[in-house]
Design a protein around this motif. Structure first.
Motif, short mmCIF file in Angstrom:
data_model
loop_
_atom_site.label_atom_id
_atom_site.label_comp_id
_atom_site.label_asym_id
_atom_site.label_seq_id
_atom_site.Cartn_x
_atom_site.Cartn_y
_atom_site.Cartn_z
N LEU A 1 0.73 -1.26 0.18
CA LEU A 1 -0.01 0.01 0.09
C LEU A 1 0.98 1.32 -0.07
O LEU A 1 0.51 1.89 -0.78
CB LEU A 1 -0.91 -0.04 1.33
CG LEU A 1 -1.99 -1.00 1.22
CD1 LEU A 1 -2.63 -1.11 2.55
CD2 LEU A 1 -3.12 -0.77 0.22
N ILE A 2 2.03 1.24 0.60
CA ILE A 2 2.82 2.52 0.96
C ILE A 2 3.54 2.69 -0.64
O ILE A 2 3.62 3.64 -0.90
CB ILE A 2 3.83 2.29 2.04
CG1 ILE A 2 3.07 2.16 3.30
CG2 ILE A 2 4.80 3.38 2.03
CD1 ILE A 2 2.38 3.52 3.99
N ALA B 1 2.59 1.35 -3.61
CA ALA B 1 1.48 1.90 -4.53
C ALA B 1 1.29 3.35 -4.18
O ALA B 1 1.13 4.09 -5.32
CB ALA B 1 0.46 1.13 -4.52
N ALA B 2 0.97 3.92 -3.09
CA ALA B 2 0.67 5.24 -2.94
C ALA B 2 2.01 6.09 -3.29
O ALA B 2 1.59 7.14 -3.99
CB ALA B 2 0.32 5.40 -1.44
#
Lengths: 320, 86
Positions: A290-291, A293-294
């Motif tokens: 998630l990190i 990708a963000a």
């Protein structure tokens, strides 16, 4: 010292065994011989007023209290705490508690009398116990029926222990069972109750009230609308089956939707991993994916903004 | 293990496990929160994880598509694409 009463029936030991025992005790060292005086076995040193029985029991057999005894019902119920006391005559105390038990055992086992409702029955309410001993009730059939009814009640109470089921008892099921019980005993049980109540016409007030409560409870249960037994039994089974099915279906549906949800999430993570160059290797934790990708998306958007600005400049320059 | 660091009791181990699991879930939630800040259409709505992921993926594809179009248009105008934006 009075001699022991003569033995009843066949002697326990033949003459040879008797001789052996006598020889054994004669040869025994004196300090090992039991010091009990054999006389005490047959006439113990117990004061006459010793509390061998609860106080109320001998009194119930005195003629003074015969009024209460007469007023009681003839139901064949016994006191739940003690075995029946032997007949009491004057100063003579019979210490053998089993004197009269052989008569009782035929009609009822002690556990049965132990489990009679304590609020309903009290000592001294049974006229079968007269000052001169115990007399079985004249109607043996009514006793049997009574026991039958009671065993039905107990079997209904303990039914759940014997039934192996994983399903939770629903209130509907319990109600059904109670109705089934009523259906089984409605005709003989009611007859029995009425005979009891007619017998108890001269009964004490307390006893009559208890009986009224019992009958009221019974009729209240009976008055509940209910289908005939033949139709209610399969219906009960089918509802139980349907309940189980819906439970199983619910669980299955829940498992299914949870699997679907997790699959969607996993698919989302996999797609992110496929899109983000730093995550192509795979094997990252959810938070890392998630990190990254963000961060990657953030960088893409900022880069696009730069490119857009650059394109605008190029377009503006190309117009001149 | 040195004497001044005694073994952890079962309860302490359990508490540590609970704490680290909470930390892990917190990190995941922060990651989702960051994505919801970046991806349009996810702000301030009760989103499920799968919805955030799907919208993030869709948005990322759109941005990549936009990147491709921008690069083509810039190159059509004779512009130079910086290597970090390739």
């Amino acid at each position: 010292m009075p001699s022991p009463p003569p033995p009843v029936g066949q002697p326990l030991l033949d003459s040879q065994q008797q001789m052996f025992f006598e020889q054994f005790f004669d040869e025994m060292p004196q300090d090992m011989v039991p010091s009990v005086n054999p006389a005490h076995i047959f006439e113990p040193d117990i004061p006459k007023d010793a509390a061998l029985w609860p106080d109320s029991i001998p009194r119930a057999y005195q003629p003074v209290h015969s009024l209460a005894t007469e007023a009681a019902n003839t139901n064949g119920y016994y006191d739940s705490h003690v075995s029946p006391a032997p007949p009491m005559g004057g100063s003579h105390i019979d210490l053998n508690p089993f004197t009269n038990n052989h008569e009782l055992m035929q009609s009822r086992n002690p556990q049965d009398s132990m489990s009679t409702a304590p609020g309903l029955l009290n000592f001294g309410t049974d006229t079968n116990f007269a000052p001169n001993g115990y007399h079985p009730p004249p109607l043996a059939i009514s006793l049997d029926k009574d026991a039958e009814v009671r065993s039905k009640i107990y079997s209904a109470l303990t039914r759940n222990e014997s039934v192996i089921t994983t399903a939770v008892n629903s209130p509907a099921e319990i109600k059904d069972e109670a109705d089934d019980y009523n259906g089984e005993d409605s005709s003989p049980g009611a007859g029995e109750d009425h005979s009891v109540s007619s017998q108890a016409g001269s009964g004490t007030k307390r006893r009559a009230e208890d009986l009224d409560d019992y009958l009221m409870a019974k009729s209240a249960r009976k008055s509940r609308p209910r289908t005939s037994e033949t139709t209610s039994k399969p219906k009960k089974k089918s509802t139980q089956k349907r309940d189980n099915l819906t439970e199983a279906q619910k669980r299955e549906n829940h498992i299914h939707s949870e699997q679907k949800r997790r699959n969607l999430i996993r698919q989302g993570f996999e797609e992110l991993c496929a899109l983000v160059p730093e995550l192509k290797a795979g094997g990252y934790s959810k938070s890392a994916v998630l990190i990254h990708a963000a961060n990657y998306l953030d960088g893409l958007k900022k880069g696009n903004a730069r490119l857009r600005l650059y394109l605008q400049q190029l377009e503006a320059a190309s117009q001149f | 293990m040195s004497a001044e660091r005694p073994r952890l009791s079962e309860q302490e181990k359990k508490n540590n496990h609970i704490a680290s699991e909470q930390k892990r879930r917190m990190a995941i939630r922060e990651g989702f929160d960051r994505l919801t800040e970046i991806v349009p259409g996810l702000e301030g709505q009760g989103r499920s994880e799968s919805v955030v992921l799907r919208k993030s993926v869709d948005h990322m594809r759109e941005v990549l598509q936009e990147r491709q179009e921008l690069i083509e248009r810039i190159q059509a105008l004779g512009g130079e694409i910086p290597p970090e934006l390739q």
